[in-house]
Write a protein that holds these residues in place. Structure first.
Motif, PDB file in Angstrom:
ATOM      1  N   TYR A 158       0.855  -1.192   0.000  1.00 23.44           N
ATOM      2  CA  TYR A 158       0.000   0.000   0.000  1.00 23.44           C
ATOM      3  C   TYR A 158       0.890   1.240   0.000  1.00 23.44           C
ATOM      4  O   TYR A 158       1.734   1.404   0.878  1.00 23.44           O
ATOM      5  CB  TYR A 158      -0.853  -0.050   1.271  1.00 23.44           C
ATOM      6  CG  TYR A 158      -2.004   0.920   1.371  1.00 23.44           C
ATOM      7  CD1 TYR A 158      -3.090   0.835   0.519  1.00 23.44           C
ATOM      8  CD2 TYR A 158      -2.034   1.887   2.384  1.00 23.44           C
ATOM      9  CE1 TYR A 158      -4.170   1.689   0.651  1.00 23.44           C
ATOM     10  CE2 TYR A 158      -3.109   2.746   2.529  1.00 23.44           C
ATOM     11  CZ  TYR A 158      -4.178   2.650   1.651  1.00 23.44           C
ATOM     12  OH  TYR A 158      -5.246   3.499   1.784  1.00 23.44           O
TER      13      TYR A 158
ATOM     14  N   THR B  22      -7.678  -4.210   5.968  1.00 23.05           N
ATOM     15  CA  THR B  22      -8.715  -3.200   6.231  1.00 23.05           C
ATOM     16  C   THR B  22      -9.703  -3.701   7.293  1.00 23.05           C
ATOM     17  O   THR B  22     -10.043  -2.974   8.223  1.00 23.05           O
ATOM     18  CB  THR B  22      -9.467  -2.848   4.930  1.00 23.05           C
ATOM     19  OG1 THR B  22      -9.889  -4.064   4.288  1.00 23.05           O
ATOM     20  CG2 THR B  22      -8.570  -2.067   3.983  1.00 23.05           C
TER      21      THR B  22
ATOM     22  N   VAL C 103      -7.368  -2.316  10.379  1.00 19.39           N
ATOM     23  CA  VAL C 103      -7.799  -0.907  10.368  1.00 19.39           C
ATOM     24  C   VAL C 103      -9.140  -0.728  11.079  1.00 19.39           C
ATOM     25  O   VAL C 103      -9.255   0.080  12.006  1.00 19.39           O
ATOM     26  CB  VAL C 103      -7.872  -0.362   8.916  1.00 19.39           C
ATOM     27  CG1 VAL C 103      -8.418   1.066   8.902  1.00 19.39           C
ATOM     28  CG2 VAL C 103      -6.493  -0.403   8.258  1.00 19.39           C
ATOM     29  N   GLU C 104     -10.158  -1.490  10.648  1.00 19.97           N
ATOM     30  CA  GLU C 104     -11.512  -1.279  11.204  1.00 19.97           C
ATOM     31  C   GLU C 104     -11.587  -1.440  12.728  1.00 19.97           C
ATOM     32  O   GLU C 104     -12.191  -0.603  13.400  1.00 19.97           O
ATOM     33  CB  GLU C 104     -12.520  -2.199  10.508  1.00 19.97           C
ATOM     34  CG  GLU C 104     -12.910  -1.729   9.117  1.00 19.97           C
ATOM     35  CD  GLU C 104     -14.158  -2.424   8.612  1.00 19.97           C
ATOM     36  OE1 GLU C 104     -15.266  -2.018   9.015  1.00 19.97           O
ATOM     37  OE2 GLU C 104     -14.013  -3.391   7.832  1.00 19.97           O
TER      38      GLU C 104
ATOM     39  N   LEU D 237     -10.368   1.749  14.637  1.00 21.55           N
ATOM     40  CA  LEU D 237     -10.877   3.083  14.288  1.00 21.55           C
ATOM     41  C   LEU D 237     -11.277   3.874  15.533  1.00 21.55           C
ATOM     42  O   LEU D 237     -11.966   3.365  16.416  1.00 21.55           O
ATOM     43  CB  LEU D 237     -12.083   2.970  13.358  1.00 21.55           C
ATOM     44  CG  LEU D 237     -11.812   2.534  11.908  1.00 21.55           C
ATOM     45  CD1 LEU D 237     -13.128   2.307  11.176  1.00 21.55           C
ATOM     46  CD2 LEU D 237     -10.952   3.552  11.170  1.00 21.55           C
TER      47      LEU D 237
ATOM     48  N   GLN E  19     -12.058   9.105  13.534  1.00 14.15           N
ATOM     49  CA  GLN E  19     -11.869   8.471  12.225  1.00 14.15           C
ATOM     50  C   GLN E  19     -13.192   7.958  11.668  1.00 14.15           C
ATOM     51  O   GLN E  19     -13.464   8.093  10.466  1.00 14.15           O
ATOM     52  CB  GLN E  19     -10.848   7.338  12.343  1.00 14.15           C
ATOM     53  CG  GLN E  19      -9.423   7.846  12.550  1.00 14.15           C
ATOM     54  CD  GLN E  19      -8.460   6.748  12.967  1.00 14.15           C
ATOM     55  OE1 GLN E  19      -8.870   5.711  13.498  1.00 14.15           O
ATOM     56  NE2 GLN E  19      -7.174   6.974  12.751  1.00 14.15           N
TER      57      GLN E  19
ATOM     58  N   GLU F 203      -3.916   9.411   8.110  1.00 15.86           N
ATOM     59  CA  GLU F 203      -3.060   9.002   9.222  1.00 15.86           C
ATOM     60  C   GLU F 203      -1.616   9.284   8.826  1.00 15.86           C
ATOM     61  O   GLU F 203      -1.221   9.004   7.702  1.00 15.86           O
ATOM     62  CB  GLU F 203      -3.241   7.498   9.473  1.00 15.86           C
ATOM     63  CG  GLU F 203      -3.013   7.084  10.891  1.00 15.86           C
ATOM     64  CD  GLU F 203      -3.447   5.635  11.123  1.00 15.86           C
ATOM     65  OE1 GLU F 203      -2.910   4.756  10.434  1.00 15.86           O
ATOM     66  OE2 GLU F 203      -4.311   5.409  11.977  1.00 15.86           O
TER      67      GLU F 203
ATOM     68  N   SER G  68       2.245   8.886   8.091  1.00 13.12           N
ATOM     69  CA  SER G  68       3.020   7.717   7.672  1.00 13.12           C
ATOM     70  C   SER G  68       4.434   7.802   8.229  1.00 13.12           C
ATOM     71  O   SER G  68       5.035   8.871   8.245  1.00 13.12           O
ATOM     72  CB  SER G  68       3.067   7.660   6.141  1.00 13.12           C
ATOM     73  OG  SER G  68       4.080   6.790   5.718  1.00 13.12           O
TER      74      SER G  68
ATOM     75  N   TYR H  16      -1.055   8.594   5.060  1.00 10.56           N
ATOM     76  CA  TYR H  16      -1.847   7.491   4.501  1.00 10.56           C
ATOM     77  C   TYR H  16      -3.293   7.968   4.439  1.00 10.56           C
ATOM     78  O   TYR H  16      -3.783   8.600   5.367  1.00 10.56           O
ATOM     79  CB  TYR H  16      -1.784   6.259   5.405  1.00 10.56           C
ATOM     80  CG  TYR H  16      -0.590   5.372   5.199  1.00 10.56           C
ATOM     81  CD1 TYR H  16      -0.218   4.941   3.942  1.00 10.56           C
ATOM     82  CD2 TYR H  16       0.151   4.932   6.297  1.00 10.56           C
ATOM     83  CE1 TYR H  16       0.874   4.104   3.762  1.00 10.56           C
ATOM     84  CE2 TYR H  16       1.249   4.090   6.128  1.00 10.56           C
ATOM     85  CZ  TYR H  16       1.603   3.685   4.856  1.00 10.56           C
ATOM     86  OH  TYR H  16       2.673   2.861   4.688  1.00 10.56           O
TER      87      TYR H  16
ATOM     88  N   TYR I  87      -7.134   6.485   4.041  1.00 10.77           N
ATOM     89  CA  TYR I  87      -8.006   5.308   4.029  1.00 10.77           C
ATOM     90  C   TYR I  87      -9.412   5.785   3.691  1.00 10.77           C
ATOM     91  O   TYR I  87      -9.980   6.614   4.402  1.00 10.77           O
ATOM     92  CB  TYR I  87      -8.002   4.612   5.393  1.00 10.77           C
ATOM     93  CG  TYR I  87      -6.650   4.054   5.777  1.00 10.77           C
ATOM     94  CD1 TYR I  87      -6.210   2.832   5.284  1.00 10.77           C
ATOM     95  CD2 TYR I  87      -5.806   4.754   6.635  1.00 10.77           C
ATOM     96  CE1 TYR I  87      -4.965   2.317   5.630  1.00 10.77           C
ATOM     97  CE2 TYR I  87      -4.565   4.245   6.990  1.00 10.77           C
ATOM     98  CZ  TYR I  87      -4.146   3.028   6.483  1.00 10.77           C
ATOM     99  OH  TYR I  87      -2.916   2.533   6.830  1.00 10.77           O
TER     100      TYR I  87
ATOM    101  N   ILE J 262     -12.320   0.453   2.519  1.00  8.43           N
ATOM    102  CA  ILE J 262     -12.701  -0.396   3.652  1.00  8.43           C
ATOM    103  C   ILE J 262     -13.898  -1.282   3.293  1.00  8.43           C
ATOM    104  O   ILE J 262     -13.902  -2.490   3.581  1.00  8.43           O
ATOM    105  CB  ILE J 262     -12.974   0.484   4.888  1.00  8.43           C
ATOM    106  CG1 ILE J 262     -11.629   1.028   5.415  1.00  8.43           C
ATOM    107  CG2 ILE J 262     -13.705  -0.298   5.982  1.00  8.43           C
ATOM    108  CD1 ILE J 262     -11.744   2.082   6.484  1.00  8.43           C
TER     109      ILE J 262
ATOM    110  N   ASP K 276       3.459  -2.375  12.201  1.00  9.28           N
ATOM    111  CA  ASP K 276       2.296  -2.133  11.346  1.00  9.28           C
ATOM    112  C   ASP K 276       1.396  -3.358  11.203  1.00  9.28           C
ATOM    113  O   ASP K 276       0.176  -3.253  11.223  1.00  9.28           O
ATOM    114  CB  ASP K 276       2.757  -1.680   9.961  1.00  9.28           C
ATOM    115  CG  ASP K 276       3.505  -0.355  10.024  1.00  9.28           C
ATOM    116  OD1 ASP K 276       2.858   0.655  10.313  1.00  9.28           O
ATOM    117  OD2 ASP K 276       4.727  -0.349   9.811  1.00  9.28           O
TER     118      ASP K 276
END
Length: 254
Positions: free
Chosen positions: A32, A134, A138-139, A142, A146, A158, A160, A167, A169, A174, A203
């Motif tokens: 990504y 995602t 990520v989800e 949150l 966000q 966000e 980097s 970044y 998103y 998502i 990460d």
């Protein structure tokens, strides 16, 4: 550095670099916000050249030298571009080498490409693999802010660690990610798999790689844990390990 060639995929110009050579060829799938001229891709290109082995890499839309806006990208878009490049530029058996999100793309490509009587994927090498990132990474993390940005603006940003650019998103990324999940049950790759995972990866946690290993057919999977390796796995010793892993899969594919 040779100039890229371009392949039109659904109206977007996708930048491709290809070196002809022996099979099985190597196909690089970046992460990504990464591009095809990154340290790991360059190291593999040099190695493939010395070996006289075919090597193929491309930039997803919104990345590197390809057209399109990064914020318009989804896993489905980047998968369809990767499949188009694969089908257009390769023949015979290939080893997919996927870094971070590229490992997710690689696993989805295996699903899309495997048809009765045709098995062109000779092996997979996955670095710091981030399939389903995602939905899985990520989800669940949150924040309220966000979630509010996703609902109101359709995206959140966000900072980097790897670039001055944040970044981004998007809600589309998502939502589309949910439709491309691979960690929902056993994953049949029909080929050997070698995973490289740093234990100091901030990460993508090592537990994510272990979850993936648990879903792969165990007789064909090698997991190499790198105690002080971070997410990038771009130090000289990491790059040497990457080359050894790809070389081993080449030999296994025979």
């Amino acid at each position: 550095m040779t100039a890229p060639v371009f392949l039109d995929v659904d109206g977007t110009s996708i930048a491709v670099r290809r070196a002809a050579g022996a099979e099985p060829g190597i196909v690089w799938l970046g992460g990504y916000k990464s591009d095809m001229l990154g340290t790991k891709a360059e190291k593999l290109a040099e190695w493939a050249s010395r070996q006289g082995r075919a090597f193929l890499r491309h930039d997803y839309s919104g990345h590197g030298e390809s057209g399109g806006a990064f914020a318009d990208g989804t896993v489905s878009n980047w998968l369809s571009q990767s499949l188009a490049v694969f089908r257009h530029f390769t023949h015979g058996r290939q080893i997919l080498v996927g870094s971070s999100m590229g490992a997710w793309i690689a696993l989805r490509m295996v699903q899309e490409l495997h048809t009765p009587g045709e098995n062109r994927i000779a092996g997979l090498v996955l670095l710091a693999p981030a399939p389903d990132f995602t939905a899985e990474l990520v989800e669940p993390a949150l924040t309220k802010a966000q979630k509010r940005d996703l609902a109101k603006k359709g995206f959140f940003e966000e900072p980097s660690d790897y670039s001055a650019e944040p970044y981004i998103y998007t809600r589309a990324l998502i939502e589309d990610g949910r439709n491309n999940r691979v960690l929902t049950g056993p994953i049949d790759t029909h080929c050997p798999v070698h995973i490289l995972q740093g234990l100091a990866d901030a990460d993508v946690p090592p537990s994510h790689a272990l979850k993936l290993v648990g879903l792969l057919p165990a007789d064909d999977v090698t997991l190499s844990l790198i105690p002080d390796g971070d997410h990038r796995l771009s130090r000289p010793q990491d790059l040497d390990m990457l080359v050894r892993a790809v070389d081993a899969i080449v030999r296994q594919a025979g």
